[in-house]
Design a protein around this motif. Structure first.
Motif: not given
Length: 241
Positions: A114-121
């Motif tokens: 559930g972490l946003a893609e941009a935050e995970a990257a």
């Protein structure tokens, strides 16, 4: 309870030790405050969350967080570490190699949960690796309090670290070797048949009267850890150590 800690959403366990249950994944962050230094255990799941944890921890401690300990390598326990510039980072031996080659897996795991893609990257790109690797035990002197980091795994993962804090009431930060808010989670990196022995090592570390802080959920006692050990031993068909 110190009102400052309570108002900030932290639970004060002893004079020098507290923890916070972070939202979304109910992951525990631990804080140990010495006279000279402060140790943070598992700094959160993203750069944004790590920054919030750092601001709160340093306000409560009255000093900079100087040491970070990773209990294991799952995203919700390591991806907040990038914001603690200058901190000495500790982890179980082998975790540095694992994290250095598992960027794609970490990012995918975070997004899947559930972490946003941009935050995970962003968090994976800035990921910090443990420089101090614990193969047995390592004592940190924070000034007025010593913390024993112990490599007690494998179990929940192939690389599991616990932190023992002595005091008027001993506190053991267990990582996800112990979970209270749900069943212990096994994954492809778990070592199920050795997990009960890892819980036996936790019990030997803390003893009958310690507070055991799980990776997720409320603080528990030794009886809870024993019961979880026995349940896992029965599930995986191994004898209780």
């Amino acid at each position: 309870m110190d009102v400052r800690w309570e108002e900030a959403g932290w639970e004060r366990l002893t004079e020098r030790v507290g923890r916070r249950r972070l939202p979304v994944w109910d992951c525990t962050v631990g804080l140990v405050v010495g006279e000279d230094s402060a140790l943070l255990i598992d700094p959160g799941s993203s750069v944004r969350e790590g920054a919030l944890v750092r601001a709160e921890a340093e306000r409560l401690a009255g000093r900079r967080v100087t040491h970070i300990a990773f209990t294991h390598g799952h995203f919700d326990h390591v991806l907040g570490g990038a914001v603690f510039a200058g901190a000495e980072v500790y982890g179980p031996v082998g975790l540095d190699n694992l994290l250095s080659v598992s960027h794609d897996d970490l990012r995918a795991e975070a997004v899947r949960h559930g972490l946003a893609e941009a935050e995970a990257a962003e968090a994976v790109e800035l990921l910090v690796l443990p420089r101090h690797l614990v193969s047995g035990e390592w004592t940190l002197d924070l000034g007025g309090v010593q913390v024993l980091l112990a490599n007690v795994g494998p179990g929940h993962t192939r690389h599991d670290l616990a932190a023992f804090v002595p005091g008027s009431r001993e506190v053991v930060f267990c990582g996800d070797l112990v979970e209270e808010s749900g069943e212990p989670q096994t994954g492809p990196d778990s070592v199920p048949r050795q997990w009960p022995a890892a819980l036996g090592r936790l019990l030997a570390l803390g003893g009958d009267d310690a507070l055991y802080v799980p990776g997720h959920g409320a603080v528990v006692d030794a009886d809870f850890v024993r019961a979880q050990r026995d349940t896992l031993a029965a599930r995986f068909g191994v004898s209780v150590p």
